[in-house]
Design a protein around this motif. Structure first.
Motif, mmCIF file in Angstrom:
data_model
loop_
_atom_site.group_PDB
_atom_site.id
_atom_site.type_symbol
_atom_site.label_atom_id
_atom_site.label_comp_id
_atom_site.label_asym_id
_atom_site.label_seq_id
_atom_site.Cartn_x
_atom_site.Cartn_y
_atom_site.Cartn_z
ATOM 1 N N GLU A 129 0.848 -1.178 0.000
ATOM 2 C CA GLU A 129 0.000 0.000 0.000
ATOM 3 C C GLU A 129 0.892 1.238 0.000
ATOM 4 N N ILE A 130 0.393 2.292 -0.611
ATOM 5 C CA ILE A 130 1.128 3.559 -0.643
ATOM 6 C C ILE A 130 0.156 4.682 -0.289
ATOM 7 N N LYS A 131 0.693 5.744 0.301
ATOM 8 C CA LYS A 131 -0.145 6.856 0.738
ATOM 9 C C LYS A 131 -0.238 7.901 -0.376
ATOM 10 N N ILE A 132 -1.481 8.215 -0.757
ATOM 11 C CA ILE A 132 -1.730 9.208 -1.797
ATOM 12 C C ILE A 132 -2.846 10.130 -1.325
ATOM 13 N N HIS A 133 -2.564 11.435 -1.303
ATOM 14 C CA HIS A 133 -3.563 12.438 -0.902
ATOM 15 C C HIS A 133 -4.178 12.117 0.456
ATOM 16 N N GLY A 134 -3.324 11.625 1.369
ATOM 17 C CA GLY A 134 -3.762 11.368 2.730
ATOM 18 C C GLY A 134 -4.397 10.014 2.966
ATOM 19 N N ASP A 135 -4.611 9.228 1.899
ATOM 20 C CA ASP A 135 -5.234 7.904 2.036
ATOM 21 C C ASP A 135 -4.236 6.811 1.683
ATOM 22 N N TRP A 136 -4.365 5.666 2.352
ATOM 23 C CA TRP A 136 -3.530 4.506 2.035
ATOM 24 C C TRP A 136 -4.229 3.684 0.955
ATOM 25 N N ILE A 137 -3.546 3.531 -0.181
ATOM 26 C CA ILE A 137 -4.112 2.851 -1.339
ATOM 27 C C ILE A 137 -3.490 1.458 -1.448
ATOM 28 N N PRO A 138 -4.305 0.396 -1.418
ATOM 29 C CA PRO A 138 -3.747 -0.950 -1.567
ATOM 30 C C PRO A 138 -3.206 -1.167 -2.982
ATOM 31 N N ILE A 139 -2.100 -1.884 -3.083
ATOM 32 C CA ILE A 139 -1.492 -2.173 -4.377
ATOM 33 C C ILE A 139 -1.526 -3.683 -4.617
ATOM 34 N N THR A 140 -2.422 -4.112 -5.494
ATOM 35 C CA THR A 140 -2.444 -5.517 -5.902
ATOM 36 C C THR A 140 -2.102 -5.672 -7.379
ATOM 37 N N ALA A 141 -1.992 -4.559 -8.105
ATOM 38 C CA ALA A 141 -1.549 -4.610 -9.498
ATOM 39 C C ALA A 141 -0.131 -5.183 -9.558
ATOM 40 N N GLU A 142 0.197 -5.795 -10.700
ATOM 41 C CA GLU A 142 1.576 -6.237 -10.916
ATOM 42 C C GLU A 142 2.480 -5.003 -10.966
ATOM 43 N N VAL A 143 3.630 -5.087 -10.332
ATOM 44 C CA VAL A 143 4.634 -4.020 -10.425
ATOM 45 C C VAL A 143 5.830 -4.593 -11.182
ATOM 46 N N ALA A 144 6.094 -4.041 -12.352
ATOM 47 C CA ALA A 144 7.214 -4.493 -13.187
ATOM 48 C C ALA A 144 8.266 -3.402 -13.232
ATOM 49 N N ASN A 145 9.512 -3.818 -13.309
ATOM 50 C CA ASN A 145 10.621 -2.866 -13.348
ATOM 51 C C ASN A 145 11.464 -3.148 -14.584
ATOM 52 N N LEU A 146 11.658 -2.132 -15.404
ATOM 53 C CA LEU A 146 12.470 -2.280 -16.606
ATOM 54 C C LEU A 146 13.628 -1.281 -16.570
ATOM 55 N N PRO A 147 14.691 -1.572 -15.796
ATOM 56 C CA PRO A 147 15.818 -0.643 -15.740
ATOM 57 C C PRO A 147 16.516 -0.458 -17.075
ATOM 58 N N GLY A 148 16.314 -1.409 -17.998
ATOM 59 C CA GLY A 148 16.906 -1.255 -19.326
ATOM 60 C C GLY A 148 16.367 -0.069 -20.090
ATOM 61 N N LEU A 149 15.233 0.482 -19.648
ATOM 62 C CA LEU A 149 14.672 1.679 -20.275
ATOM 63 C C LEU A 149 15.292 2.962 -19.728
ATOM 64 N N SER A 150 16.184 2.833 -18.738
ATOM 65 C CA SER A 150 16.751 4.010 -18.094
ATOM 66 C C SER A 150 17.553 4.856 -19.075
ATOM 67 N N ALA A 151 17.521 6.166 -18.863
ATOM 68 C CA ALA A 151 18.338 7.089 -19.656
ATOM 69 C C ALA A 151 19.693 7.340 -19.014
ATOM 70 N N HIS A 152 19.972 6.655 -17.887
ATOM 71 C CA HIS A 152 21.241 6.808 -17.179
ATOM 72 C C HIS A 152 22.230 5.726 -17.587
ATOM 73 N N ALA A 153 23.479 6.104 -17.761
ATOM 74 C CA ALA A 153 24.548 5.126 -17.937
ATOM 75 C C ALA A 153 24.605 4.204 -16.727
ATOM 76 N N ASP A 154 24.854 2.901 -16.987
ATOM 77 C CA ASP A 154 25.062 1.991 -15.858
ATOM 78 C C ASP A 154 26.537 1.998 -15.470
#
Length: 454
Positions: free
Chosen positions: A375-400
């Motif tokens: 869950e994360i807090k947004i506008h004073g309310d705690w919002i449950p997170i059940t959606a998939e969270v995917a991370n694609l660091p290969g899309l980063s604009a930063h040099a590794d």
């Protein structure tokens, strides 16, 4: 004390607030002037006075116009800075988008706190306002890449391309017989949109960022990984929600989505670019064709791949729609903006995917999502997170880490010292160890306000 001195007033031990001060016999140049973001103890630093009087700084030189490198400029002007702000032309144009938006958000935040009467201060005031932002923009002077110029206090400076975003430059300064090179944020090599970081032949001292100093980007092609995320989310009838930095990342994402659509690998779902600033930044690709790899025809085609939503009511309709779609919205670390409303709408449903496509600083909602927050807090309310969270660091604009070493290896001789900045402690220390071990160069991780005699 005679000679040249270097002090990191920000960007030391953290990935925000970059400000590096060069001093010589009372003359002062500030390289970058960023806003601290993320954790509260860092954000509070924005309200504390700098260790030097703003009016005593002769000039500011910007490597690029992301908020963590330019976002403190209006406050510096408010505090008494009257010198020039020097950058490339594209950096000035991007800064206009960034600083006006930042000032508007500062004003909105202060008004909100006053309305709900929850501020410790009465009245709550913005860090700076739109007038301060305009005064900063009026102070800009621009120079092209690869053309030496002089600052008002006699330093000779040259910009070279750093990749990363439009206008991004490395800064090569010759002053008092010393040569100091600042990397700013370095981009990726072989990026499909941005130009490779240019090598620098030599320097006495190098100041290099370390955002990804302890990490390597995935070897899987970013476009393939993006296709996989969109395909599996569409199969379950979900929306792919992408928090995105409005400048740089949003345009690269549109390019990848366009290339997938061209190759027939993208499901026939609608796409939305839901960020007025990102829309304006996309227009800058046409204004600065030499700063990227895309020809005008491709720019046009990429720009047509998504529906642009400027109106807040259109943004709300996106949140209410249950149909599969792709939504790119700011901010990139979910610290504010329209992305928050979309997270509230799509985060609690497991059909959807929240796709993180860039660096997530400590203390941000994006970092919390990356670390598995339920869950994360947004506008004073705690919002449950059940959606998939995917991370694609290969899309980063930063040099590794390997790409940072590749750029350093372009110097023809060893500098006297390498200063490793703009990274979290582990990333900076890991890069320092690699510079020592692989290049046999002396490297140090500065502390905030630590003074170095050059």
């Amino acid at each position: 004390m005679a000679g040249l001195r270097l002090t990191s007033l920000g960007g030391a031990g953290t990935v925000t607030g970059s400000k590096h001060l060069l001093e010589r016999d009372g003359d002062r140049i500030l390289i970058d002037c960023g806003l601290f973001q993320g954790q509260k103890n860092l954000r509070e630093l924005n309200w504390k006075p700098l260790p030097v009087e703003a009016s005593s700084i002769d000039a500011v030189i910007l490597t690029h116009a992301h908020l963590d490198y330019c976002g403190y400029l209006p406050r510096l002007v408010r505090e008494g800075f009257t010198g020039p702000i020097i950058s490339t032309k594209a950096t000035r144009d991007v800064a206009e988008l960034i600083l006006k938006d930042s000032a508007w958000l500062q004003e909105q935040d202060a008004a909100f706190l006053n309305r709900i009467k929850k501020s410790k201060h009465s009245p709550a005031l913005p860090l700076y306002d739109s007038r301060d932002a305009q005064r900063a923009l009026d102070a800009f002077i621009t120079y092209p890449f690869d053309q030496p110029f002089e600052t008002p206090n006699g330093a000779t400076v040259r910009f070279r391309r750093a990749g990363h975003i439009l206008g991004a430059a490395t800064v090569d300064i010759r002053w008092d017989t010393r040569r100091i090179v600042f990397s700013g944020d370095l981009g990726r090599y072989d990026d499909p949109v941005m130009i490779d970081p240019e090598p620098v032949p030599e320097a006495d001292y190098v100041v290099i960022e370390s955002t990804y100093g302890d990490r390597l980007h995935q070897t899987t092609r970013a476009v393939d990984a993006l296709a996989d995320v969109v395909e599996r989310t569409s199969r379950r009838g979900g929306t792919v929600l992408i928090p995105s930095f409005a400048v740089g990342r949003a345009q690269t994402l549109l390019y990848y989505l366009w290339s997938l659509r061209q190759s027939g690998r993208l499901p026939q779902v609608p796409m939305y670019l839901d960020s007025p600033m990102a829309i304006n930044a996309s227009d800058l690709l046409h204004a600065h064709p030499d700063d990227h790899r895309l020809d005008p025809q491709t720019c046009d085609a990429v720009g047509r791949i998504a529906t642009y939503t400027r109106d807040p009511e259109d943004s709300k309709r996106i949140s209410r729609s249950s149909a599969p779609k792709i939504v790119i919205s700011a901010s990139g670390m979910a610290t504010g903006g329209r992305i928050l409303h979309h997270l509230k709408a799509f985060g609690p449903d497991r059909r959807h995917t929240i796709l993180l496509a860039g660096y997530q600083a400590a203390g941000t909602r994006g970092r919390a999502l990356l670390e598995g927050a339920q869950e994360i807090k947004i506008h004073g309310d705690w919002i449950p997170i059940t959606a998939e969270v995917a991370n694609l660091p290969g899309l980063s604009a930063h040099a590794d880490a390997d790409e940072l070493l590749r750029w350093l290896s372009g110097f023809r001789r060893a500098p006297e010292k390498v200063f490793i900045v703009h990274g979290e402690p582990q990333a900076a220390e890991t890069l320092r160890t690699r510079v020592d071990r692989e290049l046999a160069w002396e490297a140090v991780v500065p502390r905030q306000n630590q003074v170095f005699q050059l």
